[in-house]
Design a protein around this motif. Structure first.
Motif, PDB file in Angstrom:
ATOM      1  N   GLY A   1       0.767  -1.220   0.065  1.00 42.53           N
ATOM      2  CA  GLY A   1       0.149  -0.137  -0.341  1.00 42.53           C
ATOM      3  C   GLY A   1       1.063   1.375   0.141  1.00 42.53           C
ATOM      4  O   GLY A   1       1.795   1.085  -0.311  1.00 42.53           O
ATOM      5  N   SER A   2       0.322   2.436   0.874  1.00 42.77           N
ATOM      6  CA  SER A   2       0.842   3.343   0.354  1.00 42.77           C
ATOM      7  C   SER A   2       2.018   3.276   1.170  1.00 42.77           C
ATOM      8  O   SER A   2       2.150   3.576   2.235  1.00 42.77           O
ATOM      9  N   LYS A   3       2.751   4.819   0.377  1.00 41.90           N
ATOM     10  CA  LYS A   3       4.092   4.384   1.585  1.00 41.90           C
ATOM     11  C   LYS A   3       3.745   5.447   2.997  1.00 41.90           C
ATOM     12  O   LYS A   3       3.076   6.150   2.781  1.00 41.90           O
ATOM     13  N   ALA A   4       4.555   5.240   4.276  1.00 40.69           N
ATOM     14  CA  ALA A   4       4.292   5.539   5.167  1.00 40.69           C
ATOM     15  C   ALA A   4       2.738   5.665   5.294  1.00 40.69           C
ATOM     16  O   ALA A   4       1.710   6.634   6.065  1.00 40.69           O
ATOM     17  N   GLY A   5       1.304   4.996   4.455  1.00 39.36           N
ATOM     18  CA  GLY A   5       0.158   4.552   5.517  1.00 39.36           C
ATOM     19  C   GLY A   5      -0.704   4.099   6.425  1.00 39.36           C
ATOM     20  O   GLY A   5      -1.264   3.792   6.666  1.00 39.36           O
ATOM     21  N   GLY A   6       0.786   3.333   7.030  1.00 35.14           N
ATOM     22  CA  GLY A   6       0.393   2.871   8.800  1.00 35.14           C
ATOM     23  C   GLY A   6       0.371   0.987   8.296  1.00 35.14           C
ATOM     24  O   GLY A   6      -0.599   0.453  10.004  1.00 35.14           O
ATOM     25  N   LYS A   7       0.858   0.945   7.249  1.00 35.02           N
ATOM     26  CA  LYS A   7       0.692  -0.811   7.601  1.00 35.02           C
ATOM     27  C   LYS A   7       0.883  -1.452   8.194  1.00 35.02           C
ATOM     28  O   LYS A   7       0.460  -2.245   9.166  1.00 35.02           O
ATOM     29  N   THR A   8       2.191  -0.993   9.159  1.00 42.41           N
ATOM     30  CA  THR A   8       3.175  -1.647  10.296  1.00 42.41           C
ATOM     31  C   THR A   8       2.273  -1.491  11.402  1.00 42.41           C
ATOM     32  O   THR A   8       2.202  -2.295  12.209  1.00 42.41           O
ATOM     33  N   SER A   9       1.672  -0.635  11.066  1.00 42.69           N
ATOM     34  CA  SER A   9       1.095  -0.139  12.895  1.00 42.69           C
ATOM     35  C   SER A   9      -0.037  -0.903  12.931  1.00 42.69           C
ATOM     36  O   SER A   9      -0.548  -1.507  14.003  1.00 42.69           O
ATOM     37  N   ILE A  10      -0.754  -1.448  11.722  1.00 43.02           N
ATOM     38  CA  ILE A  10      -1.937  -1.977  11.545  1.00 43.02           C
ATOM     39  C   ILE A  10      -1.621  -3.444  11.344  1.00 43.02           C
ATOM     40  O   ILE A  10      -2.633  -3.745  12.770  1.00 43.02           O
ATOM     41  N   LEU A  11      -0.716  -3.525  10.894  1.00 41.25           N
ATOM     42  CA  LEU A  11      -0.501  -5.221  11.455  1.00 41.25           C
ATOM     43  C   LEU A  11      -0.467  -5.581  13.049  1.00 41.25           C
ATOM     44  O   LEU A  11      -0.643  -6.695  13.353  1.00 41.25           O
ATOM     45  N   LEU A  12       0.525  -5.095  13.944  1.00 44.53           N
ATOM     46  CA  LEU A  12       0.643  -5.238  14.566  1.00 44.53           C
ATOM     47  C   LEU A  12       0.099  -4.811  16.423  1.00 44.53           C
ATOM     48  O   LEU A  12      -0.594  -5.468  16.379  1.00 44.53           O
ATOM     49  N   ARG A  13      -0.976  -4.428  15.409  1.00 40.28           N
ATOM     50  CA  ARG A  13      -2.231  -3.977  16.305  1.00 40.28           C
ATOM     51  C   ARG A  13      -3.065  -4.835  16.483  1.00 40.28           C
ATOM     52  O   ARG A  13      -4.079  -5.392  16.984  1.00 40.28           O
ATOM     53  N   CYS A  14      -3.223  -5.750  14.617  1.00 43.51           N
ATOM     54  CA  CYS A  14      -4.236  -7.046  14.635  1.00 43.51           C
ATOM     55  C   CYS A  14      -3.731  -8.236  15.500  1.00 43.51           C
ATOM     56  O   CYS A  14      -4.227  -9.463  15.500  1.00 43.51           O
ATOM     57  N   LEU A  15      -1.943  -8.206  15.414  1.00 44.11           N
ATOM     58  CA  LEU A  15      -1.884  -8.706  16.336  1.00 44.11           C
ATOM     59  C   LEU A  15      -1.419  -8.807  17.847  1.00 44.11           C
ATOM     60  O   LEU A  15      -0.878  -9.901  18.350  1.00 44.11           O
ATOM     61  N   ASP A  16      -2.047  -7.781  18.335  1.00 44.28           N
ATOM     62  CA  ASP A  16      -1.692  -7.275  19.540  1.00 44.28           C
ATOM     63  C   ASP A  16      -0.461  -7.652  20.180  1.00 44.28           C
ATOM     64  O   ASP A  16      -0.162  -7.736  21.153  1.00 44.28           O
ATOM     65  N   ARG A  17       0.316  -6.583  19.184  1.00 49.41           N
ATOM     66  CA  ARG A  17       2.009  -7.375  19.698  1.00 49.41           C
ATOM     67  C   ARG A  17       1.684  -5.105  19.965  1.00 49.41           C
ATOM     68  O   ARG A  17       1.662  -4.394  19.506  1.00 49.41           O
ATOM     69  N   ASP A  18       3.074  -5.045  21.094  1.00 50.04           N
ATOM     70  CA  ASP A  18       2.885  -3.732  22.142  1.00 50.04           C
ATOM     71  C   ASP A  18       4.420  -3.015  21.877  1.00 50.04           C
ATOM     72  O   ASP A  18       5.425  -3.717  22.733  1.00 50.04           O
TER      73      ASP A  18
END
Length: 358
Positions: free
Chosen positions: A43-60
């Motif tokens: 997706g978009s560059k710096a679009g929040g992919k990593t942040s969304i993935l971490l939240r979906c995996l419940d990783r702090d």
């Protein structure tokens, strides 16, 4: 698992492979078999992919810029004392600049259980269509190549695990089934940074929302708008993610109001509900379009002119991308580049000073 005459590790492994290739074991063994799925995020560059993935995996964890293409995995147990299902998770960084890397996560093995998540930055609508178009085209082309390879791998023999396009598995009552062009594998489109997008002019929000509804329905994809700053939206996004990664039942909420976050599972929309392109001060009859998708593109880009692609060309080399900067390494490279240039200049002077006459 079939009974075997020996308990050596090699024969146990061979029997397990044969069982898997023949469609799995029977009875209770099938229920306890480990499920493996692959989810590819782009997706978009710096679009929040990593942040969304971490939240979906419940990783702090703190979100860091994705380095080209990164892999992680998630595991989830279906019950007490049962094997954990595995989700192989690939994330493509760099926006569209590294789209050639789609060939790594999309393979003859992964295609059997592959899903794609496309994250589009709603706060940058001018880059939205171009990002969506290039990445989906790159993924679709690779999917078609891999499917062709699988079909040719065993001439005259039907593959054990059929690889079908989404169009071949859609229900007969799927809305507009004969008019859409389903994506090859399950596709989820996530509109990120809704907290910024919600402050946009209502007219522009309507253009973006209706356009993404059309795109999602055109590809038989699901669509959801989200923000990592909203627990409610992230909870609904996680439901969609877990459905793709582990086969869990997704939420049944549907929201198509363009002034609210969109939540539209695949199959719950239709062209009649979406309507015509929401032109702003534009007569859509003046556009010459080859097909409905082309018409929507022309209208969208009239409202949101596409950004220059010169930056994307310059960043084709990841070493020139600021998000991959490493101060110490970059300083050493700059020093070596200077030494190389000095060497070239000195070598040129020496060459010019040579007497080439015999």
């Amino acid at each position: 698992m079939p009974k075997i005459s020996s308990d050596t590790l090699w024969e146990l492994a061979a029997a397990e492979v044969r069982s898997w290739e023949s469609g799995g074991a029977e009875g209770d063994d099938r229920d306890e078999a480990v499920s493996e799925r692959t989810v590819f995020l782009m997706g978009s560059k710096a679009g929040g992919k990593t942040s969304i993935l971490l939240r979906c995996l419940d990783r702090d964890e703190l979100s860091k810029p994705t380095l080209a293409l990164e892999y992680t995995f998630g595991r989830r147990a279906r019950g007490h004392n049962t094997p954990k299902d595995i989700a192989h998770l690939w994330e493509l960084g760099g926006g569209t600049s590294l789209s050639d890397l789609v060939q790594i996560p999309i393979t003859p093995i992964s295609i059997r259980s592959l899903s794609v998540i496309l994250v589009l930055d709603l706060s940058k609508p001018n880059a939205l269509w171009g990002t969506m178009e290039k990445l989906l085209q790159a993924a679709q082309a690779q999917l078609e190549r891999v499917s062709s390879q699988v079909q040719k791998s065993k001439p005259g023999v039907k593959h054990q695990t059929p690889v079908c396009s989404a169009a071949r598995v859609l229900p007969k009552d799927y809305p507009d089934r004969e008019l859409i062009s389903p994506f090859f594998v399950p596709l989820l489109i996530i509109g990120s940074k809704y907290d910024i997008f919600q402050e946009f002019d209502s007219g522009k929000k309507k253009v973006v929302s209706k356009t993404l509804r059309f795109i999602a329905h055109h590809y038989a994809a699901s669509l959801i708008f989200t923000s990592i700053k909203s627990e409610s939206l992230m909870s609904k996004t996680k439901s969609f993610f877990l459905h793709l990664a582990f086969g869990l039942e997704r939420g049944k909420t549907v929201s198509s109001d363009p002034l609210k976050p969109l939540i539209i599972p695949a199959g719950s929309d239709s062209f009649s509900q979406i309507g015509s392109p929401p032109a702003i001060d534009v007569d859509i009859t003046s556009f010459r379009a080859k097909n409905p998708k082309d018409l929507w593109k022309k209208v969208y880009e009239r409202v949101f002119p596409p950004e220059s692609t010169s930056e994307q060309r310059d960043l084709k080399d990841p070493a020139k991308d600021p998000q991959y900067s490493e101060p110490q390494i970059d300083a050493m490279r700059a020093q070596k580049d200077q030494e190389l240039e000095q060497y070239k200049r000195n070598a040129g002077k020496s060459w010019k000073g040579l007497d080439l006459e015999t």
